[in-house]
Scaffold this motif. Structure first.
Motif, PDB file in Angstrom:
ATOM      1  N   ALA A  73      44.825  22.351 -93.334  1.00 31.97           N
ATOM      2  CA  ALA A  73      45.211  21.844 -92.021  1.00 31.97           C
ATOM      3  C   ALA A  73      44.006  21.793 -91.102  1.00 31.97           C
ATOM      4  O   ALA A  73      43.799  20.815 -90.359  1.00 31.97           O
ATOM      5  CB  ALA A  73      46.299  22.740 -91.433  1.00 31.97           C
ATOM      6  N   ALA A  74      43.177  22.850 -91.151  1.00 30.56           N
ATOM      7  CA  ALA A  74      41.976  22.882 -90.311  1.00 30.56           C
ATOM      8  C   ALA A  74      41.020  21.761 -90.707  1.00 30.56           C
ATOM      9  O   ALA A  74      40.420  21.096 -89.841  1.00 30.56           O
ATOM     10  CB  ALA A  74      41.293  24.240 -90.464  1.00 30.56           C
ATOM     11  N   LEU A  75      40.884  21.522 -91.995  1.00 31.29           N
ATOM     12  CA  LEU A  75      39.997  20.466 -92.494  1.00 31.29           C
ATOM     13  C   LEU A  75      40.449  19.104 -91.986  1.00 31.29           C
ATOM     14  O   LEU A  75      39.644  18.286 -91.512  1.00 31.29           O
ATOM     15  CB  LEU A  75      40.000  20.500 -94.029  1.00 31.29           C
ATOM     16  N   VAL A  76      41.759  18.870 -92.080  1.00 33.23           N
ATOM     17  CA  VAL A  76      42.320  17.597 -91.623  1.00 33.23           C
ATOM     18  C   VAL A  76      42.065  17.428 -90.133  1.00 33.23           C
ATOM     19  O   VAL A  76      41.711  16.350 -89.654  1.00 33.23           O
ATOM     20  CB  VAL A  76      43.834  17.540 -91.941  1.00 33.23           C
ATOM     21  N   LEU A  77      42.248  18.515 -89.384  1.00 29.51           N
ATOM     22  CA  LEU A  77      42.050  18.465 -87.932  1.00 29.51           C
ATOM     23  C   LEU A  77      40.611  18.106 -87.591  1.00 29.51           C
ATOM     24  O   LEU A  77      40.345  17.263 -86.719  1.00 29.51           O
ATOM     25  CB  LEU A  77      42.418  19.832 -87.331  1.00 29.51           C
TER      26      LEU A  77
ATOM     27  N   GLN B   9      50.898  34.764 -99.644  1.00 29.99           N
ATOM     28  CA  GLN B   9      49.730  34.907 -98.794  1.00 29.99           C
ATOM     29  C   GLN B   9      48.648  33.899 -99.184  1.00 29.99           C
ATOM     30  O   GLN B   9      48.013  33.277 -98.325  1.00 29.99           O
ATOM     31  CB  GLN B   9      49.166  36.327 -98.899  1.00 29.99           C
ATOM     32  N   VAL B  10      48.423  33.726-100.472  1.00 28.91           N
ATOM     33  CA  VAL B  10      47.407  32.797-100.962  1.00 28.91           C
ATOM     34  C   VAL B  10      47.763  31.380-100.547  1.00 28.91           C
ATOM     35  O   VAL B  10      46.928  30.617-100.056  1.00 28.91           O
ATOM     36  CB  VAL B  10      47.279  32.905-102.497  1.00 28.91           C
ATOM     37  N   SER B  11      49.041  31.015-100.689  1.00 29.19           N
ATOM     38  CA  SER B  11      49.497  29.672-100.329  1.00 29.19           C
ATOM     39  C   SER B  11      49.287  29.428 -98.841  1.00 29.19           C
ATOM     40  O   SER B  11      48.822  28.356 -98.429  1.00 29.19           O
ATOM     41  CB  SER B  11      50.976  29.508-100.665  1.00 29.19           C
ATOM     42  N   ALA B  12      49.606  30.404 -98.019  1.00 27.64           N
ATOM     43  CA  ALA B  12      49.467  30.254 -96.573  1.00 27.64           C
ATOM     44  C   ALA B  12      48.005  30.048 -96.203  1.00 27.64           C
ATOM     45  O   ALA B  12      47.668  29.215 -95.341  1.00 27.64           O
ATOM     46  CB  ALA B  12      50.029  31.491 -95.876  1.00 27.64           C
ATOM     47  N   PHE B  13      47.134  30.797 -96.895  1.00 24.11           N
ATOM     48  CA  PHE B  13      45.693  30.668 -96.621  1.00 24.11           C
ATOM     49  C   PHE B  13      45.191  29.271 -96.968  1.00 24.11           C
ATOM     50  O   PHE B  13      44.505  28.629 -96.180  1.00 24.11           O
ATOM     51  CB  PHE B  13      44.945  31.730 -97.425  1.00 24.11           C
ATOM     52  N   VAL B  14      45.553  28.758 -98.130  1.00 24.55           N
ATOM     53  CA  VAL B  14      45.110  27.432 -98.584  1.00 24.55           C
ATOM     54  C   VAL B  14      45.654  26.365 -97.656  1.00 24.55           C
ATOM     55  O   VAL B  14      44.944  25.441 -97.245  1.00 24.55           O
ATOM     56  CB  VAL B  14      45.591  27.190-100.043  1.00 24.55           C
ATOM     57  N   LEU B  15      46.912  26.515 -97.264  1.00 23.61           N
ATOM     58  CA  LEU B  15      47.553  25.537 -96.383  1.00 23.61           C
ATOM     59  C   LEU B  15      46.847  25.503 -95.029  1.00 23.61           C
ATOM     60  O   LEU B  15      46.564  24.427 -94.479  1.00 23.61           O
ATOM     61  CB  LEU B  15      49.031  25.920 -96.199  1.00 23.61           C
ATOM     62  N   GLY B  16      46.544  26.664 -94.488  1.00 18.34           N
ATOM     63  CA  GLY B  16      45.858  26.750 -93.205  1.00 18.34           C
ATOM     64  C   GLY B  16      44.474  26.111 -93.273  1.00 18.34           C
ATOM     65  O   GLY B  16      44.061  25.395 -92.363  1.00 18.34           O
TER      66      GLY B  16
END
Lengths: 183, 134
Positions: B120-124, B110-117
């Motif tokens: 991704a939003a930051l990059v976008l 869950q923590v990994s998914a949160f950080v990844l998301g």
């Protein structure tokens, strides 16, 4: 080691015990033993700590015994209905593919009452020590030994024909002739 | 217990077969059985019962665990249940699920998914800003 790790380690043996204990209903539902194990795991995870100073392993065996007794009482009517339709006894779940001696031992096991069957299986199949069985079943040692003796005598009596020349040789004696309660 | 057993009780024989005897008691029972055929036959029958029961049921231990009994089967750390037996679980009963270890439920996945998301939003956002400036 936490509770879940301990449960995972012992679950395969619990499945064996539950299937042997409930083998009478195997043809109705091959997952019957697993359902009992499942219920035991649920209760263990809910209560989290074994009572009476039991280890997790012994606690789970005691839960399985309790659940099976409860299920047996509740499903007695169903079991009776099944036996009415199968006057020649129950088939094995695999359609009767087991070798004859293994069919015989299962059939003999089915004929034991629950108390003697669970005692026999805990000692012989699961390898629990006598003291552990006494703790699991919460019965005195002499009662445990008496049940074990009854179970073994009954199995010997029912398996004489199917178990080969060694058992056939033992036909000279009554299966319970040498049994006596140990005090 | 002396090495010479005057009378082996049933309890002595059961303890012997089940490995509950001490060294001296074991030796004494062996001597007793050598001289008493009927008890030796009973003990042999009990050993055969043990072999047959293991032959019949040990295969279960070697099977892989059904998913419903595996505590690590689900990545959501839920102990999912699929009732199958009409005897133990009536059909009307809904599938059970119990959450075990709520602290552990917020695991690495869950923590990994949160950080990844979040990344991704930051990059976008950076990409959109870059495109607007361009």
């Amino acid at each position: 080691m936490n509770l879940r790790n301990e449960i995972e380690l012992v679950t395969p043996a619990l499945r064996r015990f539950a299937q042997a204990l409930s083998s009478e209903t195997e043809e109705v539902a091959s997952g019957c033993g697993d359902d009992i194990v499942h219920e035991a795991l649920l209760r263990a995870l809910k209560f989290e700590r074994p009572p009476r100073g039991l280890s997790v392993r012994l606690w789970l065996y005691s839960l399985i015994c309790a659940i099976y007794r409860q299920e047996s009482a509740e499903s007695q009517a169903v079991a009776n209905r099944i036996k009415l339709h199968r006057p020649h006894g129950l088939r094995e779940a695999n359609g009767g593919l087991w070798p004859e001696p293994l069919m015989a031992v299962t059939s003999a096991l089915q004929k034991l009452d629950i108390e003697t069957r669970e005692c026999l299986l805990l000692v012989v199949l699961e390898g629990l020590t006598y003291n552990e069985v006494v703790d699991v079943l919460q019965i005195p040692m002499d009662v445990m030994l008496a049940r074990l003796g009854r179970a073994r005598a009954a199995l010997s009596g029912q398996m004489k024909v199917a178990s080969g020349p060694m058992m056939a040789h033992g036909q000279r004696q009554a299966p319970t002739a040498h049994l006596r309660l140990v005090k | 217990m002396s090495d010479v057993m005057h009378q082996a009780s049933d309890a002595d024989l059961h303890r012997y077969v089940d490995g509950e005897s001490g060294h001296r008691e074991r030796d004494a029972v062996r001597q007793w059985l050598a001289a008493h055929d009927e008890d030796a036959e009973r003990v042999a029958a009990w050993r055969l019962q043990r072999q047959l029961l293991h032959a019949r049921f040990d295969g279960v231990v070697r099977e892989s665990l059904p998913a419903a009994l595996s505590l690590r089967a689900s990545s959501t750390t839920r102990f999912a249940i699929s009732p199958q037996s009409p005897l133990t679980h009536p059909a009307a009963e809904p599938p059970l699920a119990v959450r075990c270890g709520s602290e552990q439920a917020l695991g690495h996945s869950q923590v990994s998914a949160f950080v990844l998301g979040f990344c991704a939003a930051l990059v976008l956002v950076c990409l959109l800003v870059f495109l607007h400036r361009g």
